[in-house]
Write a protein that holds these residues in place. Structure first.
Motif, short mmCIF file in Angstrom:
data_model
loop_
_atom_site.label_atom_id
_atom_site.label_comp_id
_atom_site.label_asym_id
_atom_site.label_seq_id
_atom_site.Cartn_x
_atom_site.Cartn_y
_atom_site.Cartn_z
N LEU A 1 0.82 -1.22 0.00
CA LEU A 1 0.00 0.00 0.00
C LEU A 1 0.85 1.27 0.00
O LEU A 1 0.34 2.36 -0.27
CB LEU A 1 -0.92 0.02 1.23
N ALA A 2 2.14 1.11 0.31
CA ALA A 2 3.01 2.28 0.44
C ALA A 2 3.51 2.82 -0.89
O ALA A 2 3.89 3.98 -0.99
CB ALA A 2 4.20 1.93 1.33
N GLY A 3 3.51 1.96 -1.92
CA GLY A 3 4.01 2.41 -3.22
C GLY A 3 5.51 2.63 -3.20
O GLY A 3 6.22 2.11 -2.33
N PRO A 4 6.03 3.41 -4.12
CA PRO A 4 7.48 3.61 -4.24
C PRO A 4 8.13 4.23 -3.01
O PRO A 4 9.30 3.99 -2.72
CB PRO A 4 7.62 4.57 -5.44
N ILE B 1 -5.21 -25.27 1.46
CA ILE B 1 -5.55 -23.96 0.89
C ILE B 1 -4.40 -23.50 0.01
O ILE B 1 -3.33 -23.16 0.51
CB ILE B 1 -5.80 -22.91 2.00
N PRO B 2 -4.55 -23.51 -1.31
CA PRO B 2 -3.45 -23.08 -2.19
C PRO B 2 -3.15 -21.59 -2.02
O PRO B 2 -4.02 -20.80 -1.63
CB PRO B 2 -3.97 -23.39 -3.60
N ILE B 3 -1.91 -21.23 -2.33
CA ILE B 3 -1.46 -19.84 -2.26
C ILE B 3 -0.96 -19.45 -3.64
O ILE B 3 -0.12 -20.14 -4.22
CB ILE B 3 -0.29 -19.67 -1.25
N LEU B 4 -1.48 -18.35 -4.18
CA LEU B 4 -1.00 -17.84 -5.46
C LEU B 4 -0.25 -16.54 -5.21
O LEU B 4 -0.82 -15.56 -4.73
CB LEU B 4 -2.17 -17.59 -6.42
N VAL B 5 1.04 -16.57 -5.49
CA VAL B 5 1.90 -15.40 -5.29
C VAL B 5 2.05 -14.67 -6.61
O VAL B 5 2.45 -15.27 -7.62
CB VAL B 5 3.30 -15.82 -4.77
N PHE B 6 1.72 -13.37 -6.64
CA PHE B 6 1.75 -12.62 -7.90
C PHE B 6 2.05 -11.15 -7.60
O PHE B 6 2.04 -10.71 -6.45
CB PHE B 6 0.42 -12.76 -8.63
N ALA B 7 2.28 -10.39 -8.67
CA ALA B 7 2.62 -8.97 -8.54
C ALA B 7 1.36 -8.12 -8.53
O ALA B 7 0.56 -8.17 -9.47
CB ALA B 7 3.54 -8.54 -9.68
N ILE B 8 1.20 -7.32 -7.48
CA ILE B 8 0.06 -6.41 -7.41
C ILE B 8 0.29 -5.16 -8.24
O ILE B 8 -0.63 -4.42 -8.57
CB ILE B 8 -0.22 -6.03 -5.93
N THR B 9 1.54 -4.92 -8.62
CA THR B 9 1.90 -3.69 -9.32
C THR B 9 1.43 -3.67 -10.77
O THR B 9 1.41 -2.62 -11.40
CB THR B 9 3.43 -3.48 -9.28
N THR B 10 1.07 -4.83 -11.31
CA THR B 10 0.54 -4.90 -12.68
C THR B 10 -0.98 -4.81 -12.64
O THR B 10 -1.64 -5.70 -12.09
CB THR B 10 0.98 -6.21 -13.37
N GLU B 11 -1.52 -3.74 -13.17
CA GLU B 11 -2.97 -3.52 -13.17
C GLU B 11 -3.69 -4.69 -13.84
O GLU B 11 -3.29 -5.15 -14.91
CB GLU B 11 -3.30 -2.22 -13.92
N GLY B 12 -4.72 -5.19 -13.19
CA GLY B 12 -5.51 -6.29 -13.75
C GLY B 12 -5.09 -7.67 -13.29
O GLY B 12 -5.74 -8.66 -13.62
N ASN B 13 -4.01 -7.75 -12.50
CA ASN B 13 -3.51 -9.07 -12.09
C ASN B 13 -4.45 -9.79 -11.14
O ASN B 13 -4.49 -11.03 -11.13
CB ASN B 13 -2.12 -8.96 -11.47
#
Length: 241
Positions: free
Chosen positions: A18-21, A211-223
């Motif tokens: 949530l902090a961004g750059p 419970i599976p865990i999906l790790v992905f990048a939140i920084t890419t819009e639409g992910n």
């Protein structure tokens, strides 16, 4: 129209996401992007619960390392997660996504107390439920909160949103240009390799409850939408087939 792969999910957001750059505080652009993405999947009929961290404001472990009582430092961290939850709620409701914040520490003026059946009822009514204040206990991380709440509400997957990586690697990609990303892993591989996706308590809880865990990048819009639709992104962690 394609149907989402998952009907009920837990989205785990670190405070740093949530902090961004800037790396601290709350970045309005980032939180608005996350809110839009959550709104997208709610419109698809996905039931969404969110667990937020507080590391952008305060980390209990850091306070403890500076000589503060660990329990007191952790309670401060829980309060930081409530601040993030209220900020996310505000962004969601500005785009007409109905939201409820539930906290493990009672604070009636600003949020509901966590009640499992009430949380499930909110989800069934297409409300986004944001779980704040961790488990309400010191020494437990918000990763463990995500695993615990996922088991309690019978979520089909934990979407582990990261702001620095787009999956799980065998080394730190920021330090090692030869780091290799995994497409999939088992829980035991994560624990044995010490890959640190979640703390070991949270990983073990997910493994025990399948419970599976999906790790992905939140920084890419639409992910977030790509994740719930079952597209191949990030790294999936699950039981061995």
């Amino acid at each position: 129209m394609l149907e989402p792969k998952y009907k009920r999910v837990i989205l785990k957001l670190s405070g740093e996401a949530l902090a961004g750059p800037a790396g601290f505080g709350i970045d309005a652009t980032v939180i608005q992007s996350i809110a839009r993405q959550i709104g997208e999947i709610v419109q698809l009929g996905v039931q969404v619960a969110v667990v937020v961290g507080g590391g952008n404001i305060w980390r209990g472990v850091s306070g403890s390392s500076q000589g503060m009582d660990r329990a007191s430092a952790d309670y401060m961290g829980m309060l930081a997660t409530v601040m993030n939850a209220l900020a996310l709620q505000d962004s969601l409701e500005k785009i007409d996504v109905v939201t409820r914040v539930q906290t493990s520490i009672e604070m009636r003026q600003i949020a509901e107390p966590y009640i499992r059946r009430r949380a499930i009822r909110h989800l069934e009514k297409s409300r986004v439920v944001i779980f704040a204040a961790g488990t309400g206990n010191p020494y437990f991380s918000t990763d463990t909160t995500a695993a615990l709440r996922a088991a309690e509400i019978e979520a089909e997957v934990i979407l582990m949103a990261k702001n620095k990586v787009d999956g799980v690697y065998d080394a730190d990609p920021a330090k090692d240009s030869n780091a290799t990303k995994f497409d999939s892993l088992t829980f035991l591989e994560v624990l044995n390799r010490g890959l640190g996706i979640m703390d070991s308590t949270a990983t073990s809880l997910c493994m025990d409850n399948n419970i599976p865990i999906l790790v992905f990048a939140i920084t890419t819009e639409g992910n977030i939408k790509r994740a719930v639709m079952g597209e191949t992104i990030g790294t999936i962690v699950r039981r061995e087939e």
